[in-house]
Each structure stands twice: as C-alpha cells, then as structure tokens.
Design a protein around this motif. Structure first.
Motif, short mmCIF file in Angstrom:
data_model
loop_
_atom_site.label_atom_id
_atom_site.label_comp_id
_atom_site.label_asym_id
_atom_site.label_seq_id
_atom_site.Cartn_x
_atom_site.Cartn_y
_atom_site.Cartn_z
N ARG A 31 -7.39 -3.48 -2.56
CA ARG A 31 -6.52 -2.95 -3.59
C ARG A 31 -5.69 -4.04 -4.22
O ARG A 31 -5.01 -3.79 -5.21
CB ARG A 31 -5.55 -1.94 -2.98
N ARG A 86 -9.86 8.18 -2.37
CA ARG A 86 -9.36 6.85 -2.80
C ARG A 86 -9.27 6.82 -4.32
O ARG A 86 -8.32 6.31 -4.90
CB ARG A 86 -10.30 5.71 -2.38
N GLU A 98 -9.03 9.37 -6.39
CA GLU A 98 -7.96 10.25 -6.86
C GLU A 98 -6.62 9.55 -6.74
O GLU A 98 -5.77 9.65 -7.63
CB GLU A 98 -7.97 11.57 -6.09
N GLY A 99 -6.43 8.84 -5.63
CA GLY A 99 -5.20 8.08 -5.42
C GLY A 99 -5.02 7.02 -6.50
O GLY A 99 -3.94 6.85 -7.06
N TRP A 100 -6.11 6.34 -6.79
CA TRP A 100 -6.06 5.29 -7.81
C TRP A 100 -5.71 5.89 -9.16
O TRP A 100 -4.86 5.36 -9.89
CB TRP A 100 -7.40 4.55 -7.89
N ALA A 143 0.81 -1.23 0.00
CA ALA A 143 0.00 0.00 0.00
C ALA A 143 0.84 1.27 0.00
O ALA A 143 0.34 2.34 -0.30
CB ALA A 143 -0.92 -0.01 1.21
N ASP A 144 2.12 1.15 0.32
CA ASP A 144 2.99 2.34 0.44
C ASP A 144 2.37 3.36 1.40
O ASP A 144 1.95 3.01 2.47
CB ASP A 144 3.26 2.96 -0.93
N ASP A 145 2.31 4.60 0.96
CA ASP A 145 1.81 5.64 1.86
C ASP A 145 0.29 5.79 1.81
O ASP A 145 -0.30 6.52 2.59
CB ASP A 145 2.41 7.01 1.47
N GLU A 146 -0.30 5.15 0.83
CA GLU A 146 -1.74 5.31 0.64
C GLU A 146 -2.50 4.82 1.88
O GLU A 146 -2.40 3.67 2.28
CB GLU A 146 -2.15 4.49 -0.59
N ARG A 150 -2.11 6.70 -9.40
CA ARG A 150 -1.25 5.52 -9.54
C ARG A 150 -1.40 4.86 -10.91
O ARG A 150 -0.51 4.16 -11.37
CB ARG A 150 -1.58 4.49 -8.45
N THR A 159 -8.92 2.92 3.22
CA THR A 159 -10.21 3.60 3.10
C THR A 159 -10.80 3.79 4.50
O THR A 159 -10.61 2.94 5.37
CB THR A 159 -11.18 2.76 2.25
#
Lengths: 428, 256
Positions: A226, A418, A420-422, A71-74, A425, A77
């Motif tokens: 994810r 979430r 926007e993050g997707w 997941a890194d920094d993400e 990436r 949810t």
C-alpha cells in the motif's frame, strides 16, 4: 556503440554496492547470471520493451526514498486466511515473525541454506527459467536478480499442501532496496497456493521461478503493498508440463512504479495458464503489466485478464503477447486488457500482440479504455444508491472478470474487501 | 378519489441541456395518494422526458415550474434522494450492468434507501427470504437473481425485474415508462399482476403508455393525453378507449 557503453556504465554503478555470494551450485548459477547480465547491460529508456515505462529509477544505484504507509485500521491482505506465514522485512527473512515451515506435502527452505548444499532440486530451476525467459526479449533486471538476490525461499510441493504458503513483505526503511528470488516446484499431481503481500521495500526486485510438473496445480494470489511511494519490478517465470495448471492473480493498489512481468511457457500438452491483474491507481501511479505467453504444447489454454482503474493522472501500461509455436495445435489463447479512466488526466497504453505459427488455433485479444458508464450510474442512483457507492459498485464490476480468476472464494472475498477499502480511502 | 396530493407538477417547463429545444411546455398534473394515472400521447410528446426529469436524469434543464412529492421539491434532489423519498421509475429500457449481481444490486439499493431514511438495514437472511417470495410471484427464478443486473435477460425478463425492484423497494410514487413496450401478451399480464398487487391506498402510479391495452390490465383512475409538451386533455378510463378507437388526430385537432 554509445548506448551499449552507457548501459555498461549504468550496470557497473548499479552493482557496485551489491555483494556477490560465490560458492556451491548457487554461486555457479549466480556467476552464470552475472556473465549474462554483463553482456546485456541494464534496460534504458530507448529500449522498445521499456517504451511505456521509464526504468531509470529501477536501475539507478541507490533506491529512491519511499515513505512508509500508515495502515491505520485497515487489516493486511489475507489476514483472515489460514496460511503458513513467511515474513521478510526489507527483503530479509525474519524467522521470529515467521511460522515453522514444516507442513505436510511441502518442503520449504531458505535460499541461502539450500545454496550451501552440494545437490539440490532447485539447482535445475534457479536462474534456469529466468535464462530461458530472455528469448526473444531481454529482461536484464531479472538476470540482475538471479546474480545478486540476497534472500528468498525454495518451495517444493510433493502433495497437496495443507495450507497456502504466504510470503509477507514488510517495508521498514525508507531507503531499503530488496532483491528476493524464490523458486517453486510443483511435482507430479501436487498442488499449492502461494500468497504474497506487502510493499517489501522502498525498491523491490523480485523473481519467482515456477515449474509445474505433470498434472500439478499452482495458484498464486498477490497483493502488492500500500505504500504510495514504493517501486517494484517483479518477474514470474513459469514452465508447465502436460496437464499442469498455473493461475496467478495480482492486485496492485498504490506504488509510484510497478512493473510486473510474467513469462509463461506451456511446454506440455493440455496445460492451462491464467494470469490476471487488477490495478487501481490514484495520482502518482505508474503500473505496467508485461506478459509473454508461449504455447509449445498442444491443446493448451491461456488467459490474460488485466484491468486497471486510473484517476488523477495515473498511468497504466499493458504489453501482452501470445506466441503460438509451430505444432501447438488446438491452442486456445485469450487476452483482454481494459482500463477504466475516472477522469481525463489518466492514461492507458496497451500493446497487445499475437504471433502464431500453427494453423489450427483459437486466439482472441481485445483492449479497451473508457469512462464510467453514466447510464448504469444513473440506474443505480435512481434506485437509491448514493453516487459514490454506485461508482464503487461499477468499479468493482469492471474489475470482476480479473478477480474471477481467483479460485478460492475466501481469498477472492478478501481481495474485494481490500479494493472496497481502497475505494473508500480514495473517494471520487 | 380525492386523496391528499402525492405528486404535484406545476407549470413544468423543460428543455434539453445541450440544445435549445423545449420539450415540456407547462405540464400541470396532480396525483393523489392511492391513485393510478395514465399518460398517453403520440411519439415525441414529452412523456418519457417527464419521467426522466422527475427521476433526475442528466441532460435536461428545468426552465420553469415545480414538481413536489409529498410537498417536498423533487427537482432540487439528487436521484438517490428522490428514490429514498419514495419515487421509483420503471425504465422503458432497463440498464444492463455487467459484473454487478442482481441480488447485490437489490440489497445495496434497499439498504441505501433505508439508511437514507434512518431505518435499520435488512439482514442478509431477511433480505433473501423477502426477495425469494417476491420473485416467485413474478416468476423470476433463482438464476435470474444470481445473474448480473439485466445481462442476458429477455425484454420480458427485464420488465419483470423492474417490477421486482419496485416490489422490494416499496416506493410510494411509481412511474412506469412504457412498461408494456416489447412485452408479449403473457408477459404483459404477469407484469400487470405484479403492479396491481402493489396498488394500495398509500401508493400512487403514473403509467406512461402508447397503447390502451396495458390499461385493460392496470386500470387507471385518471387518463391524461399529452401532446407537444403539454397535457391537452384529462378524463376517465373512457378517454383511453377513445384514443384506441379514433387515434390522437381528433384530440389534437380539438386543441389546435
């Protein structure tokens, strides 16, 4: 009947490694489910209801391997949402990571604990709504779940729940195969929000049965994992009494295979059921929303809003039906399924259906598939918004109608974050 | 008025990308800082094409010539780079974007441009204050700001929204593509006042129109007549009046 025999063989292979827990009312419910399952067999590729989604990896004996997602920094949810957390790791409840389940207005018990008791409210629910949902189409994977669920939670809202109940599903083993079964009962005038997030396992079979009594309100917001390689088949069976409200929203990003079924019965008059989904897929992604809404009561409202953003060969499926029974007058039914195809490799398959036996109803449905609006894209860019950002805005705009089904603004904002993050990436 | 040249178009030749059709056939035009130029011309003369080519819309191929903004070659930039460099096109048909709120759109655009220029982003609070102030003078109410971009807007509201964007983004070179089309007299006055409020020594305008009436409100320094992909005549404001009284026929005849 070669097909039937093959299905029986597949079933025998699938359940050989599963343990059956007998005893008590739960054992009886499981035995009933097993008997029903044995009569059905497992779904196969040639079944009409699985025409667009190959069920074979969901029915094989061992779960196909699924790598864990870094997941890194993400953040996860709902991380900023005040909620009561119940954590499951590879389908097993983990009390150590979970909050104390005591909360005003809600009773929460673990399925296994409740099953040992003589009488329990869930007795009238476990496997009951699932069994009702087998008509007119069989859903054997849900029945398999009722027979063999290894864990789950029983939630009864008796008043207005102080906080959402958050079911968090961690995926820890690359070969985990989890079967969870939850029951939720919202009593007269009570209100609860259930959150679900996380990939749960390499392969996840989940059933949630929801009964909403008179004037009760049920909200459900879920974000499915994810992990790119996970597989999931989920069912929600809901039954609504007079004036009840049911709202369910699902965000799906990633996952090689997801089949989400929702089977909703508007039994009482003046009930409202909204079910929505936003799915974003890149590459090896197959997402299937299968929805069946039955209007039995009068003056009920139902909405199905499903949006999919697909790229690099991703596949989206929508099978949605509204059945309006005789006597369900003044029904207001709405169904929309749309896909945004970001390239020519992706595809969207939709089967919208209406079946109406009452004469004074309003039902509309629509299904579209299209590319990003180049004119809008140019307009945004001409105002200085860079290409990728402009595309992201348009993708979020496309999904907005589904996200609008989330009533709680903080949760909706979290879902948008979430996405926007997707999008960041999975750059175009 | 002979300021430093802001927009310089030299021998611009443009054809449609999809078909072998030449639209602009050697346009020459230079606009100094603070000047207002108008381009008039009959339908199909290439006026809108010029505005699209300058803003970077797809579908056109530049076969010859150049267009520079403050000396920088515009035609090599992406549309967003042109915007950040100070170019703004007020669309003839502003685009509806369902699902994107007008405020979100404005703030995203403003901050994207600032970011591209290495400037700090505007805070939510400052932005809100600014947008409310500018919206008020254009009679744009809170509801229009909240609604999705141009969705359900009347023709006049869409044009006012274009001018609001212009006021917020503070471009140096503004192109107005038939901003008067679809406007009633009151709306034209409101839009013109919005434009006039933005006139300054450091900002230039290129006003594309069919009719002289817009130029009663937005007074140009220079008027060009465009026909068949070329500028065939350049003059002062009196040229617009001449067109209004006599039509294009005489002018076209002069050239041929």
């Amino acid at each position: 009947m070669a097909v039937a025999a093959a299905k029986q063989d597949a079933l025998a292979a699938r359940i050989a490694g599963l343990s059956f827990a007998p005893g008590g009312w739960l054992g009886a419910a499981r035995a009933g489910a097993l008997a029903r399952l044995s009569a059905m067999g497992l779904p196969g590729k040639r079944d009409e209801y699985w025409r667009y989604t190959d069920p074979s990896t969901l029915t094989v004996a061992a779960a196909p391997k699924a790598a864990l997602f870094k997941a890194d920094d993400e953040p996860m949810t709902f991380h900023g949402i005040d909620r009561l957390k119940l954590v499951f790791v590879d389908g097993v409840f983990d009390p150590a990571q979970s909050d104390d389940p005591a909360m005003a207005g809600v009773e929460i018990e673990r399925l296994g604990d409740a099953g040992a008791r003589d009488i329990h409210w869930a007795q009238g629910l476990y496997g009951v709504l699932e069994a009702r949902g087998q008509q007119p189409v069989e859903r054997p994977l849900a029945t398999l779940n009722s027979a063999f669920a290894s864990d789950g939670v029983l939630i009864r809202a008796t008043g207005k729940a102080a906080r959402p109940v958050s079911l968090i599903y961690h995926h820890a083993s690359e070969v985990s195969d989890a079967i969870l079964h939850h029951c939720v009962k919202v009593e007269d005038g009570a209100e609860i929000t259930i959150l679900e997030n996380g990939p749960a396992a390499a392969r996840f079979n989940k059933v949630m049965e929801v009964e909403v009594a008179k004037g009760g309100r049920f909200h459900h917001i879920r974000s499915q994992g994810r992990d790119h390689e996970r597989r999931a088949v989920t069912h929600i069976f809901a039954r609504l009494a007079e004036g009840a409200l049911f709202k369910s929203f699902t965000l799906t990003a990633n996952g090689v295979l997801t089949r989400n079924e929702a089977v909703i019965e508007l039994a009482g008059d003046d009930a409202v059921a909204h079910v929505a989904g936003a799915a974003v897929g890149d590459g090896n992604f197959h997402h299937d929303d299968t929805v069946f809404v039955t209007h039995a009561g009068q003056r009920c409202e139902s909405r199905q809003v499903f949006k999919k953003v697909l790229k690099n060969g991703a596949v989206g499926v929508f099978q949605g039906k509204i059945l309006v029974k005789q006597g369900a007058q003044k029904t207001d039914g709405y169904q929309i399924s749309q896909s945004l195809l970001l390239d020519g490799d992706s595809q969207f398959l939709a089967k919208p259906e209406l079946e109406i036996y009452a004469d004074d109803v309003k039902c509309s449905h629509g299904s579209t598939s299209g590319a990003i609006d180049e004119t809008a894209l140019f307009y945004l860019r001409s105002r200085g918004v860079p290409m990728r950002q402009a595309q992201g805005l348009l993708v979020l705009a496309f999904l907005a109608e589904a996200i609008a089904e989330i009533e709680d603004e903080a949760i909706a904002e979290d879902i948008r974050a979430r996405l926007e993050g997707w999008l960041a990436r999975h750059d175009h | 008025m002979t300021g430093q040249k802001m927009l310089e178009i030299k021998n611009l030749h443009v054809k449609l990308e999809e078909e072998d059709k030449q639209i602009l056939k050697g346009v020459n035009l230079s606009i100094g800082a603070g000047e207002v130029h108008a381009i008039m011309g009959p339908n199909g003369s290439g006026k809108s094409t010029l505005s699209y080519v300058l803003s970077g819309r797809d579908g056109y191929e530049v076969t010859d010539g150049s267009a520079t903004l403050d000396g920088a070659e515009l035609l090599e930039m992406e549309p967003e780079e042109r915007a950040a460099a100070g170019l703004f096109l007020a669309f003839q048909y502003p685009v509806e974007i369902p699902g994107v709120g007008n405020m979100t759109f404005l703030r995203t655009a403003l901050n994207a441009q600032r970011k591209a220029r290495g400037e700090a982003e505007v805070s939510a609070g400052d932005f809100l204050k600014l947008v409310r102030e500018k919206a008020k003078t254009l009679k744009i109410d809170a509801d229009m700001l909240k609604r999705p971009v141009n969705v359900g807007f009347s023709g006049g509201e869409k044009k006012r929204n274009e001018i609001l964007q212009m006021a917020m983004l503070e471009p140096r070179m503004c192109i107005l593509d038939e901003t008067d089309s679809g406007l009633d007299v009151d709306a034209m006055k409101l839009v013109s006042e919005g434009v006039n409020a933005l006139r300054s020594a450091g900002r230039s305008f290129l006003v594309i129109t069919h009719y002289q009436r817009l130029l009663d409100h937005i007074k140009p320094d220079v008027v060009h007549i465009m026909a068949a992909g070329r500028i065939i005549k350049t003059g002062g404001p009196e040229l617009a009046l001449e067109v209004e009284n006599n039509g294009y026929a005489d002018l076209l005849a002069e050239v041929v």
